[in-house]
Design an enzyme around this catalytic site. Structure first.
Site, PDB file in Angstrom:
ATOM      1  N   MET A   1      11.526  24.516   4.021  1.00 10.07           N
ATOM      2  CA  MET A   1      10.768  23.631   3.068  1.00 10.07           C
ATOM      3  C   MET A   1      11.776  22.984   2.072  1.00 10.07           C
ATOM      4  O   MET A   1      11.318  21.659   1.956  1.00 10.07           O
ATOM      5  CB  MET A   1       9.834  24.624   2.209  1.00 10.07           C
ATOM      6  CG  MET A   1       8.852  23.746   1.124  1.00 10.07           C
ATOM      7  SD  MET A   1       7.883  24.768   0.292  1.00 10.07           S
ATOM      8  CE  MET A   1       6.876  25.525   1.566  1.00 10.07           C
TER       9      MET A   1
ATOM     10  N   LYS B   1       0.957  -1.217   0.147  1.00  9.68           N
ATOM     11  CA  LYS B   1       0.013  -0.043  -0.026  1.00  9.68           C
ATOM     12  C   LYS B   1       0.857   1.183   0.010  1.00  9.68           C
ATOM     13  O   LYS B   1       2.019   1.152   0.268  1.00  9.68           O
ATOM     14  CB  LYS B   1      -0.873   0.104   1.258  1.00  9.68           C
ATOM     15  CG  LYS B   1      -0.195  -0.117   2.566  1.00  9.68           C
ATOM     16  CD  LYS B   1      -1.063  -0.490   3.863  1.00  9.68           C
ATOM     17  CE  LYS B   1      -0.426  -0.287   5.024  1.00  9.68           C
ATOM     18  NZ  LYS B   1      -1.379  -0.799   5.973  1.00  9.68           N
TER      19      LYS B   1
ATOM     20  N   TYR C   1      15.417  30.060   9.709  1.00  7.14           N
ATOM     21  CA  TYR C   1      14.019  30.864  10.145  1.00  7.14           C
ATOM     22  C   TYR C   1      14.067  30.887  11.611  1.00  7.14           C
ATOM     23  O   TYR C   1      14.216  30.012  12.377  1.00  7.14           O
ATOM     24  CB  TYR C   1      12.893  29.898   9.768  1.00  7.14           C
ATOM     25  CG  TYR C   1      12.452  30.164   8.406  1.00  7.14           C
ATOM     26  CD1 TYR C   1      12.060  31.519   7.852  1.00  7.14           C
ATOM     27  CD2 TYR C   1      12.489  29.042   7.328  1.00  7.14           C
ATOM     28  CE1 TYR C   1      11.887  31.618   6.265  1.00  7.14           C
ATOM     29  CE2 TYR C   1      12.187  29.166   6.016  1.00  7.14           C
ATOM     30  CZ  TYR C   1      11.778  30.490   5.578  1.00  7.14           C
ATOM     31  OH  TYR C   1      11.358  30.416   4.426  1.00  7.14           O
TER      32      TYR C   1
ATOM     33  N   ARG D   1     -11.188  -0.540  14.460  1.00  2.00           N
ATOM     34  CA  ARG D   1     -10.826   0.226  13.007  1.00  2.00           C
ATOM     35  C   ARG D   1     -11.662  -0.200  12.037  1.00  2.00           C
ATOM     36  O   ARG D   1     -12.596   0.590  11.785  1.00  2.00           O
ATOM     37  CB  ARG D   1      -9.296   0.144  12.779  1.00  2.00           C
ATOM     38  CG  ARG D   1      -8.847   1.092  11.808  1.00  2.00           C
ATOM     39  CD  ARG D   1      -7.283   0.941  11.660  1.00  2.00           C
ATOM     40  NE  ARG D   1      -6.868  -0.180  10.717  1.00  2.00           N
ATOM     41  CZ  ARG D   1      -5.860  -0.302  10.338  1.00  2.00           C
ATOM     42  NH1 ARG D   1      -4.906   0.503  10.331  1.00  2.00           N
ATOM     43  NH2 ARG D   1      -5.330  -1.365   9.620  1.00  2.00           N
TER      44      ARG D   1
HETATM   45  C1  LIG Z   1      -0.376  -1.978   6.689  1.00  2.00           C
HETATM   46  C2  LIG Z   1      -1.109  -3.293   7.195  1.00  2.00           C
HETATM   47  C3  LIG Z   1      -0.345  -4.278   7.343  1.00  2.00           C
HETATM   48  C4  LIG Z   1       1.223  -4.369   7.217  1.00  2.00           C
HETATM   49  O1  LIG Z   1       1.515  -3.805   8.506  1.00  2.00           O
HETATM   50  P1  LIG Z   1       3.002  -3.759   8.942  1.00  2.00           P
HETATM   51  O2  LIG Z   1       3.296  -3.229  10.295  1.00  2.00           O
HETATM   52  O3  LIG Z   1       3.801  -2.650   8.039  1.00  2.00           O
HETATM   53  O4  LIG Z   1       3.794  -5.007   8.488  1.00  2.00           O
HETATM   54  C5  LIG Z   1      -0.925  -5.485   7.314  1.00  2.00           C
HETATM   55  N1  LIG Z   1      -2.322  -5.650   7.411  1.00  2.00           N
HETATM   56  C6  LIG Z   1      -3.097  -4.396   7.618  1.00  2.00           C
HETATM   57  C7  LIG Z   1      -4.623  -4.610   7.589  1.00  2.00           C
HETATM   58  C8  LIG Z   1      -2.449  -3.153   7.242  1.00  2.00           C
HETATM   59  O5  LIG Z   1      -3.347  -2.196   7.165  1.00  2.00           O
END
Ligand SMILES: *Cc1c(COP(=O)(O)O)cnc(C)c1O
Length: 370
Positions: free
Chosen positions: A309, A41, A261, A140
Site C-alpha cells: 500500500m 475533467k 507480501y 455511451r
Molecule cells: C475524456 C473525453 C475527451 C478527451 O479525450 P482524450 O482521449 O483524453 O483526448 C474528449 N471528449 C469526451 C466526450 C471525453 O469524455
C-alpha cells in the site's frame, strides 16, 4: 504533533505547465482553423485543474470540458469570464438552475436532460445555452438519431435552447484504421445536418490525428495535452510529469531471502534492495509487482516482490554500492520511463496511471519548457 506542520513527502510529482502549454500550442496549430478546447475533467487528469486551466487560458484556450458540475465549480474562478465550461456528463435532475446561474454549458445527453433544460428556459422566458451530444455509434452518452430528429423538427426547441454546438465521441479514435471511425463520422454528419446552424465537435486527442475531416469546428483534446502521444500516427508530445519516490531503507539480503507480501520474490543471489515510499495507495499500480521498475542515473532498478500500500522494493544490483543512500529519490516517471512504458508494464493505459497519481505525493508546478 500537528500534521499541518509536516512538510516532508515520500514521493513527489513535478508537473511542467510549460510543457502543457507547448502541447496546447502544437495541438491548436494542428487543428486550425478549428478551435482547440481542453478537457480538464478529473482534476485535469489528476494534475491539478486549478493550475492547468489558467495556464491553458493564457495560451488562448477558451473552451474547457469537465465531466461533472462539481468540477466546473471547482475551477471556474481560475478562468476569465470569456471562457466556456462544458459539463460532458450533463446534469443530474435538480442541478439545472445552479448550472444556468453559474453560466456553465451542460451537455444534453438524453431526452430527459433536454426536457429539464427546456423547462427551465420556459420558466425564465429566455433561450438557455447548451451543447447537444448525439450517439454516433459508441453507445455511451447522447441522443440517438431519432431523438435528435424529433428535436430538430420541433420549432420551439431553438427558442428554448441556444445550441452552442453539437458533439459526439469516437470509440476507436486511437486505432486509426478502425472502420468504426469513418462510420461514426458519417453517422454524425447525417445527424448534424439536421441542425445546420450549429457548430460541431467530434475529436478527442486521437481523433485530432485521424484526418482534418474530424476537426469540425472544435476539438477536445485531453491526454495529448498531458504528454501522451495521441494514437499511433500522432506526434510525440512534450512529457509533462516527473514522479520520484524516496528511499526509506536500503538492505542487503542473502540468497534465498523472501521479499514483500507473500514472499513472492526470492533473492536468487545476495541482493542489495531499496524500499521506496510509494505504493498502490499513491496510485502506483499493484500490478507492477515483479514487472515494473524505478530508475536512477540511467540504470533500471526492477521492482521485486509485490507492491504494498505504502511502499515497494527495488533491486539496486545495477548500481555501485554507494550510488544511493537512504533519503535519496529515485525516478518512476520522466525521461527514463514514460507514462506509456509504465502503462504497458502495468497492463493498463496511460490515462489510468495519470489519473490515479498524486493524492499523497508532493505536487509542484514547474515551467521547464517555454
Ligand atoms: C475524456 C473525453 C475527451 C478527451 O479525450 P482524450 O482521449 O483524453 O483526448 C474528449 N471528449 C469526451 C466526450 C471525453 O469524455
Amino acid at each position: 504533533m500537528s500534521g499541518r506542520t509536516i512538510t516532508t513527502f515520500s514521493s513527489r510529482l513535478a508537473i511542467d505547465l510549460g510543457a502543457i502549454r507547448a502541447n496546447y500550442r502544437s495541438l491548436a496549430r494542428h487543428v486550425a482553423p478549428a478551435e482547440c478546447g481542453a478537457v480538464i475533467k478529473a482534476d485535469a487528469y489528476g494534475l491539478g485543474a486549478r493550475a492547468v486551466a489558467p495556464a491553458l487560458h493564457a495560451e488562448g484556450c477558451r473552451t474547457f470540458f469537465v465531466a461533472q458540475l462539481r468540477e466546473a465549480f471547482d475551477v471556474a474562478d481560475t478562468l476569465g469570464a470569456d471562457a466556456a465550461i462544458v459539463i460532458l456528463n450533463g446534469l443530474d435532475p435538480g442541478c439545472e438552475a445552479a448550472c444556468a446561474e453559474a453560466g456553465f454549458l451542460p451537455v444534453l445527453n438524453a431526452p430527459g436532460q433536454v426536457e429539464r433544460w427546456r423547462r427551465l428556459a420556459r420558466a425564465k422566458g429566455t433561450a438557455l445555452p447548451a451543447v447537444l451530444q448525439v450517439d454516433s455509434g459508441m453507445s455511451r452518452l447522447g441522443l440517438d438519431a431519432a431523438a435528435a430528429a424529433a428535436l430538430a423538427a420541433d420549432p420551439a426547441f431553438p427558442r428554448e435552447v441556444a445550441l452552442r454546438f453539437i458533439m459526439t465521441h469516437l470509440a476507436c479514435a486511437d486505432t486509426p484504421g478502425h472502420a468504426a471511425n469513418a462510420a461514426q463520422l458519417a453517422s454524425f454528419r447525417s445527424i448534424r445536418a439536421l441542425f445546420p446552424e450549429a457548430r460541431a465537435s467530434i475529436a478527442n486527442s486521437g481523433g485530432a490525428f485521424l484526418s482534418p475531416a474530424y476537426h469540425c469546428d472544435l476539438v477536445r483534446p485531453g491526454i495529448a495535452l498531458f504528454g501522451v502521444q495521441p494514437g499511433p500516427d500522432g506526434p510525440a508530445m512534450r512529457p509533462v510529469v516527473r514522479l520520484e519516490a524516496r528511499i526509506l531503507q536500503i538492505r542487503e539480503v542473502e540468497a534465498g531471502s523472501g521479499v514483500g507480501y507473500g514472499l513472492d520474490h526470492v533473492a536468487p543471489t545476495r541482493q542489495r534492495l531499496a524500499t521506496l515510499g510509494i505504493g498502490y495507495a499513491d496510485g502506483w499500480p499493484r500490478s507492477l509487482g515483479g514487472a515494473g521498475a524505478a530508475w536512477h542515473a540511467g540504470a533500471r532498478l526492477p521492482i521485486v516482490g509485490r507492491v504494498s500500500m505504502d511502499s515497494l522494493t527495488v533491486d539496486l544490483s545495477a548500481l555501485a554500492p554507494d550510488a544511493l543512500a537512504k533519503g535519496d529519490f529515485v525516478a518512476l516517471l520522466g525521461p527514463c520511463q514514460s507514462l506509456a512504458d509504465v502503462a504497458r508494464d502495468a497492463g493498463t493505459i496511460p490515462y489510468e496511471i495519470l489519473t490515479r497519481l498524486g493524492s499523497r505525493c508532493e505536487r509542484t508546478f514547474v515551467e521547464t519548457v517555454q
